[in-house]
Scaffold this active site. Structure first.
Site, PDB file in Angstrom:
ATOM      1  N   GLN A 184      -7.480  -1.881   4.515  1.00 23.34           N
ATOM      2  CA  GLN A 184      -6.440  -1.102   3.856  1.00 23.34           C
ATOM      3  C   GLN A 184      -7.023  -0.340   2.656  1.00 23.34           C
ATOM      4  O   GLN A 184      -6.492   0.673   2.238  1.00 23.34           O
ATOM      5  CB  GLN A 184      -5.336  -2.062   3.387  1.00 23.34           C
ATOM      6  CG  GLN A 184      -4.240  -1.437   2.573  1.00 23.34           C
ATOM      7  CD  GLN A 184      -3.099  -2.425   2.338  1.00 23.34           C
ATOM      8  OE1 GLN A 184      -2.424  -2.835   3.267  1.00 23.34           O
ATOM      9  NE2 GLN A 184      -2.900  -2.822   1.087  1.00 23.34           N
ATOM     10  N   THR A 186     -38.514  25.724 -12.644  1.00 23.81           N
ATOM     11  CA  THR A 186     -38.741  24.403 -12.042  1.00 23.81           C
ATOM     12  C   THR A 186     -38.981  23.484 -13.243  1.00 23.81           C
ATOM     13  O   THR A 186     -39.528  23.947 -14.267  1.00 23.81           O
ATOM     14  CB  THR A 186     -39.980  24.379 -11.112  1.00 23.81           C
ATOM     15  OG1 THR A 186     -41.118  24.753 -11.879  1.00 23.81           O
ATOM     16  CG2 THR A 186     -39.824  25.314  -9.921  1.00 23.81           C
ATOM     17  N   HIS A 187     -38.570  22.262 -13.150  1.00 24.18           N
ATOM     18  CA  HIS A 187     -38.672  21.312 -14.281  1.00 24.18           C
ATOM     19  C   HIS A 187     -38.006  21.865 -15.536  1.00 24.18           C
ATOM     20  O   HIS A 187     -38.435  21.563 -16.653  1.00 24.18           O
ATOM     21  CB  HIS A 187     -40.133  20.978 -14.605  1.00 24.18           C
ATOM     22  CG  HIS A 187     -40.957  20.614 -13.416  1.00 24.18           C
ATOM     23  ND1 HIS A 187     -41.096  19.326 -12.949  1.00 24.18           N
ATOM     24  CD2 HIS A 187     -41.667  21.397 -12.561  1.00 24.18           C
ATOM     25  CE1 HIS A 187     -41.865  19.327 -11.884  1.00 24.18           C
ATOM     26  NE2 HIS A 187     -42.222  20.576 -11.613  1.00 24.18           N
ATOM     27  N   ASN A 212     -15.485  25.681 -24.770  1.00 30.17           N
ATOM     28  CA  ASN A 212     -16.248  24.676 -24.025  1.00 30.17           C
ATOM     29  C   ASN A 212     -16.079  24.788 -22.507  1.00 30.17           C
ATOM     30  O   ASN A 212     -14.997  25.121 -22.030  1.00 30.17           O
ATOM     31  CB  ASN A 212     -15.812  23.272 -24.449  1.00 30.17           C
ATOM     32  CG  ASN A 212     -16.231  22.947 -25.866  1.00 30.17           C
ATOM     33  OD1 ASN A 212     -17.251  23.449 -26.335  1.00 30.17           O
ATOM     34  ND2 ASN A 212     -15.453  22.137 -26.545  1.00 30.17           N
ATOM     35  N   GLU A 271     -17.883  20.516 -16.683  1.00 29.03           N
ATOM     36  CA  GLU A 271     -18.284  19.133 -16.989  1.00 29.03           C
ATOM     37  C   GLU A 271     -17.504  18.140 -16.129  1.00 29.03           C
ATOM     38  O   GLU A 271     -18.053  17.131 -15.679  1.00 29.03           O
ATOM     39  CB  GLU A 271     -18.078  18.844 -18.474  1.00 29.03           C
ATOM     40  CG  GLU A 271     -19.078  19.586 -19.345  1.00 29.03           C
ATOM     41  CD  GLU A 271     -18.683  19.638 -20.805  1.00 29.03           C
ATOM     42  OE1 GLU A 271     -19.573  19.760 -21.639  1.00 29.03           O
ATOM     43  OE2 GLU A 271     -17.478  19.552 -21.129  1.00 29.03           O
ATOM     44  N   SER A 279       0.833  -1.219   0.000  1.00 24.92           N
ATOM     45  CA  SER A 279       0.000   0.000   0.000  1.00 24.92           C
ATOM     46  C   SER A 279       0.860   1.258   0.000  1.00 24.92           C
ATOM     47  O   SER A 279       0.340   2.359   0.049  1.00 24.92           O
ATOM     48  CB  SER A 279      -0.935   0.005   1.211  1.00 24.92           C
ATOM     49  OG  SER A 279      -0.200  -0.175   2.414  1.00 24.92           O
ATOM     50  N   TYR A 309      -9.681  -6.151  13.175  1.00 21.19           N
ATOM     51  CA  TYR A 309      -9.005  -5.687  11.968  1.00 21.19           C
ATOM     52  C   TYR A 309      -8.974  -6.780  10.908  1.00 21.19           C
ATOM     53  O   TYR A 309      -8.748  -7.950  11.198  1.00 21.19           O
ATOM     54  CB  TYR A 309      -7.554  -5.250  12.282  1.00 21.19           C
ATOM     55  CG  TYR A 309      -6.805  -4.838  11.019  1.00 21.19           C
ATOM     56  CD1 TYR A 309      -6.937  -3.553  10.518  1.00 21.19           C
ATOM     57  CD2 TYR A 309      -6.039  -5.752  10.305  1.00 21.19           C
ATOM     58  CE1 TYR A 309      -6.300  -3.178   9.338  1.00 21.19           C
ATOM     59  CE2 TYR A 309      -5.399  -5.390   9.127  1.00 21.19           C
ATOM     60  CZ  TYR A 309      -5.535  -4.102   8.649  1.00 21.19           C
ATOM     61  OH  TYR A 309      -4.915  -3.735   7.484  1.00 21.19           O
ATOM     62  N   SER A 317     -11.786  23.156 -29.039  1.00 23.78           N
ATOM     63  CA  SER A 317     -11.921  21.884 -29.751  1.00 23.78           C
ATOM     64  C   SER A 317     -10.805  21.788 -30.778  1.00 23.78           C
ATOM     65  O   SER A 317     -10.445  22.779 -31.417  1.00 23.78           O
ATOM     66  CB  SER A 317     -13.276  21.840 -30.448  1.00 23.78           C
ATOM     67  OG  SER A 317     -13.243  20.960 -31.552  1.00 23.78           O
ATOM     68  N   LYS A 372     -15.154  26.677 -31.013  1.00 23.90           N
ATOM     69  CA  LYS A 372     -15.657  26.196 -29.724  1.00 23.90           C
ATOM     70  C   LYS A 372     -14.973  26.835 -28.520  1.00 23.90           C
ATOM     71  O   LYS A 372     -13.776  27.054 -28.504  1.00 23.90           O
ATOM     72  CB  LYS A 372     -15.498  24.667 -29.615  1.00 23.90           C
ATOM     73  CG  LYS A 372     -16.359  23.879 -30.551  1.00 23.90           C
ATOM     74  CD  LYS A 372     -17.847  24.111 -30.384  1.00 23.90           C
ATOM     75  CE  LYS A 372     -18.470  23.568 -29.145  1.00 23.90           C
ATOM     76  NZ  LYS A 372     -18.592  22.163 -29.050  1.00 23.90           N
TER      77      LYS A 372
HETATM   78  N1  ARG Z   1      -1.006  -1.361   5.376  1.00 21.19           N
HETATM   79  C1  ARG Z   1      -1.928  -1.887   6.338  1.00 21.19           C
HETATM   80  C2  ARG Z   1      -3.269  -1.134   6.304  1.00 21.19           C
HETATM   81  O1  ARG Z   1      -3.347  -0.116   5.694  1.00 21.19           O
HETATM   82  C3  ARG Z   1      -1.347  -1.775   7.682  1.00 21.19           C
HETATM   83  C4  ARG Z   1      -1.892  -2.720   8.661  1.00 21.19           C
HETATM   84  C5  ARG Z   1      -1.397  -4.060   8.408  1.00 21.19           C
HETATM   85  N2  ARG Z   1      -1.764  -4.940   9.472  1.00 21.19           N
HETATM   86  C6  ARG Z   1      -1.738  -6.252   9.352  1.00 21.19           C
HETATM   87  N3  ARG Z   1      -2.114  -6.924  10.378  1.00 21.19           N
HETATM   88  N4  ARG Z   1      -1.420  -6.795   8.221  1.00 21.19           N
HETATM   89  O2  ARG Z   1      -4.274  -1.528   6.839  1.00 21.19           O
END
Ligand code: ARG
Length: 453
Positions: free
Chosen positions: A332, A156-157, A295, A300, A24, A327, A287, A293
């Site tokens: 994550q 409205t509408h 835009n 958007e 992560s 947990y 464009s 154009k």
């Molecule tokens: N990168 C993990 C998270 O965001 C950290 C926690 C990991 N804990 C574990 N028991 N694997 O949740």
């Protein structure tokens, strides 16, 4: 990959596909400063509880501060060798203080670290977004002030309804932003930042040490001095809870929807057909094929991103649904949507702010539309009601009069009085003609207490 924080029980190397899949660091590096704050706090707590000598604690503090500076100076580069930001910080610290870094993990778990850091992130992100919202609100109010006398056809509408002040229309968005602001402040204030959950069961450290350690460290890490950090009340809940993420994502999707509706109004108003507003060129795009154009892509995209913000909320709701306590690694996956929603909402608000500050209204064109007599039909009903005609009857009479005008392509003001009288004896032409006036119409609405702008 570097050595894991959890390698001892394993005799085999983690498969590369697992490393790649589970890491992560590519997004949770955004938690770095908060993890470092939590680590500094933990050092202090370990010292006060006798797990670290003062000398060791000082060395660890200096080490953490030097890692902190890396992030402050923006020197950090995502490095895929590390599973997550907590692991990265551990190894950086180890480079500086050697094996002393191994003591820092005493009585703590990433399960607790991650929720601590995410809560801190939310507090800071909410604080910054509140500032953005206030900025946008101010720009809308000043736009309303600059155009305080313009009256527009209200819809409205998507059909002509009744005349309204442009300033009221603009202040409608201010009302929404005001609600967004108070929702955000309320939820952010209610986030309790805690430590001491361990993996789930708590730690051997006395709870009083957490609060006292926090008050010392927050004096050093001034950026976060407003945080109120305490020992966990229920460690199982602390590592399981992502309500605060869901609440914030909900608020951010409501903001996204508000901005998207605002954007849609401006898109429609900037068409040749409406031509109510002129969006400054610096906020438009062109464009590659059609040279003429100009835009409203920015608007958007704001409209489009509201889908993503809502999607982010839904993804975390569904990810959390049915997870067993406490947990689980699924959790994550709250971070990418959370970071994305905060970042996108903030970008949207800033870009819209610039667009609003340079927006111009085409009052001559708007005046043309106000000539539409149907906008005053409701005022004609009130006129008859004031002459004693029951509302329902008056409604029918004016409905017939308007239909006659549309079917025969003749304006009411051009009809002879005796023709008008056929619809009701009580209709005096010279009186009703005076009602075809936007100023008379908006001033006759008394239910709204008018502020000066
Ligand atoms: N990168 C993990 C998270 O965001 C950290 C926690 C990991 N804990 C574990 N028991 N694997 O949740």
């Amino acid at each position: 990959m570097v050595e894991k924080l959890w390698g001892g029980r394993f005799s085999k190397k983690t498969d590369l596909s697992v490393e790649e899949f589970a890491k992560s660091i590519q997004y949770d590096y955004k938690l770095a400063k908060f993890d470092l704050l939590g680590s500094a706090l933990h050092v202090e707590i370990l010292k006060e509880s006798g797990f670290l000598s003062s000398f060791e604690a000082n060395r660890l503090h200096l080490g953490l501060q030097s890692v902190y500076r890396q992030f402050d100076k923006g020197e950090f580069r995502i490095n895929n060798k590390y599973e997550d930001i907590h692991t990265y910080i551990h190894y950086q610290l180890q480079k500086i203080v050697g094996d002393l870094a191994l003591k820092l993990h005493t009585a703590r778990s990433r399960n607790d670290q991650v929720v601590f850091a995410t809560k801190c992130y939310c507090k800071v992100a909410a604080r910054d977004l509140l500032r953005d919202i206030i900025g946008l609100k101010k720009s809308i109010i000043s736009l309303a002030q600059r155009h305080r006398d313009i009256i527009i056809p209200g819809f409205t509408h998507m059909q002509h309804a009744q005349p309204v002040y442009l300033k009221d229309y603009l202040k409608m968005y201010v009302e929404m932003l005001e609600r967004d602001k108070s929702r955000l402040a309320y939820v952010a204030n209610n986030i309790n930042i805690t430590l001491g959950a361990g993996a789930l069961a708590g730690t051997p450290i006395n709870y009083a040490k957490y609060a006292s350690g926090a008050s010392k460290i927050l004096k050093k890490y001034k950026e976060f001095s407003e945080f109120n950090i305490k020992a966990t009340i229920n460690s199982l809940d602390s590592v399981s809870d992502r309500d605060f993420v869901i609440e914030l994502l909900n608020i951010l999707s409501i903001i996204g929807i508000h901005l998207s509706r605002f954007a849609e109004d401006l898109i429609i108003w900037s068409t040749k057909e409406f031509n109510f507003v002129d969006i400054d060129e610096s906020f438009c795009t062109g464009s590659s094929l059609m040279p003429h154009k100009k835009n409203p892509d920015v608007l958007e995209l704001i409209r489009g991103y509201s889908g993503r913000l809502t999607g982010n909320l839904v993804s975390v709701l569904i990810m959390m649904k049915g997870l067993p306590f406490t947990y689980n690694r699924d959790m994550q996956l709250d971070k990418e949507p959370l970071f994305d929603s905060f970042e996108k909402a903030s970008q949207e608000i800033r870009v819209l702010n610039g667009l609003i500050r340079t927006l111009r209204f085409n009052s001559a064109q708007i005046k043309e539309y106000l000539k539409d007599e149907s906008l005053y039909a409701t005022d004609l009903v009130y006129y008859l009601v004031n002459k004693g005609v029951p509302f329902k009857k008056a409604h029918t009479i004016i409905g017939r009069l308007v239909k006659y005008s549309v079917d025969n392509s003749v304006l009411i003001k051009d009809m002879p009085e005796r023709l008008i009288k056929k619809f009701s004896e009580k209709l005096a032409k010279d009186e009703i003609i005076r009602l075809f006036d936007p100023v008379v119409s908006v001033r006759s609405k008394r239910s709204i207490k008018r502020a000066r702008v």
